[in-house]
Design a protein around this motif. Sequence first.
Motif, short mmCIF file in Angstrom:
data_model
loop_
_atom_site.label_atom_id
_atom_site.label_comp_id
_atom_site.label_asym_id
_atom_site.label_seq_id
_atom_site.Cartn_x
_atom_site.Cartn_y
_atom_site.Cartn_z
N ASN A 151 36.04 43.27 33.35
CA ASN A 151 34.93 42.41 34.44
C ASN A 151 35.27 41.17 34.49
N PRO A 152 35.63 40.84 35.88
CA PRO A 152 36.02 39.59 36.18
C PRO A 152 34.99 38.43 36.38
N VAL A 154 32.48 37.83 38.60
CA VAL A 154 32.39 37.13 39.79
C VAL A 154 31.17 38.01 40.41
N GLY A 165 29.77 43.25 38.26
CA GLY A 165 31.26 42.47 37.77
C GLY A 165 30.74 41.25 37.46
N CYS A 198 38.90 47.36 38.26
CA CYS A 198 37.71 46.47 38.14
C CYS A 198 36.83 46.82 39.57
N ILE A 200 33.28 45.57 41.24
CA ILE A 200 32.25 44.38 41.25
C ILE A 200 30.92 44.58 41.62
N GLU A 212 38.13 37.12 45.25
CA GLU A 212 38.16 36.20 43.94
C GLU A 212 38.50 37.01 42.61
N ALA A 213 38.04 38.41 42.57
CA ALA A 213 38.13 39.29 41.73
C ALA A 213 39.56 39.64 41.65
N ARG A 216 41.68 36.85 39.86
CA ARG A 216 41.43 36.71 38.64
C ARG A 216 42.18 37.95 37.76
#
Length: 418
Positions: A151-152, A154, A165, A198, A200, A212-213, A216
């Motif tokens: 779970n990043p 974002v 996410g 992931c 999100i 962005e995810a 990360r």
Amino acid sequence: MHHFTFRDGELYAEDVSVKAIAQAVGTPFYLYSASTLQRHIRVFDQSFSGLDHLVCYSVKANSNLAVLRLLAQEGAGADIVSGGELFRALKVGIPPQKIVFSGVGKTREEIARALKAGILMFNVESLGELRVIAEEARQQGQKAPIAIRVNPDVDPQTHPYISTGLKKNKFGLSVEKAYEAYLQARQDPYLEIVGIDCHIGSQLTQVEPFVEALQRIKLFLQRLEQAEIKVRYLDLGGGLGIVYGQEDPPPPKEYAEALKRTLEDFTGTLILEPGRVIVGNAGILVTKVLYVKEGAEKRFVIVDAGMNDLIRPALYGAYHEIVPVRSTTDQTEVVDVVGPICETGDFLARDRELPKVNPGDLLAVMSAGAYGFVMSSNYNSRLRVPEVLVYKNKFYVVRQRERLEDLVAGEEIPDFLR
Ligand SMILES: *Cc1c(COP(=O)(O)O)cnc(C)c1O
């Protein structure tokens, strides 16, 4: 781009008149366009050409067997979230090696069946689940292929019910917990680390949160590498949005290019789990006007499809364009389009300017191919509606309208009430 167009003021799905289908199957019904599905999966897949990738269609968006078979024939794999979806995916011939299994609540039985089937990987969402997978693998005397869902944290900037996410969401593991999970998995002789995962959220209309995810995830991969943990698959989930009304989501090409740039030196296989972007605009819901009613403050168009058939407006306040299947007038009025269900939340549109309609007119609720039929229910003891697939100048009923007997199938009155 889809194949629902007007010809001489009448709505066509590919080369078939929607009205003709309504006459043949009755209303309401879902209507999907095979050519649109083909186009969407091809455009999506081709956007990633030049990159080692696998498209695992998210079965939950629309799980009709005919839809799944079409996508399977186009080479798509499947992202599943239940044993039922595994059953469907295998039934239409999707190779197990193209199936990934997501979801926070996989049961032991579901895990056992997926292991037996030989799926590509489990996207693991908790340490408890990791343990159960290892136990089942040991019992079956094999190694289970796993990825940890990270779970990043974002913000996908979408509806809160479909954002997944963020730290506060139930999905995946925080970066710290995920690291711990990888270390545990490495120690386990019955687990094989193959990927990282992931997802999100859904209906994202910008590329930035995806990028962005991914950034990360890449940082996290560096950390894994320092611990000498390598992954072959990087699963970035689904979530690319579509146009329902005024949205302006990036086309698949732009999304793919942004991801390619961010991936840089990653040498494994990128997995994508698109759902809505493949099926959303490939389907409509066709409904008939039953009554037009003047309320004290509002005018209601009462139609034969309700929130049990299409729950998105009630559940998320979602917007669906609604158009008359045959346009007869330029005169418009502002109405609420509501269903027959005994709930105030039972609406398909509110305060909507529509061409004036009369009882018996057909309306098309657009962009209903994703999270439409699959979320339908029998609430108010209503029969679930048929699904129809159009291809060129022919149409096929790919799921029958339920019958009254279907409604009570499996119910029983116990002896003491007889
Ligand atoms: C729902 C879901 C998807 C598909 O999302 P869309 O927004 O329909 O693309 C993909 N992956 C996972 C894990 C999901 O839960």
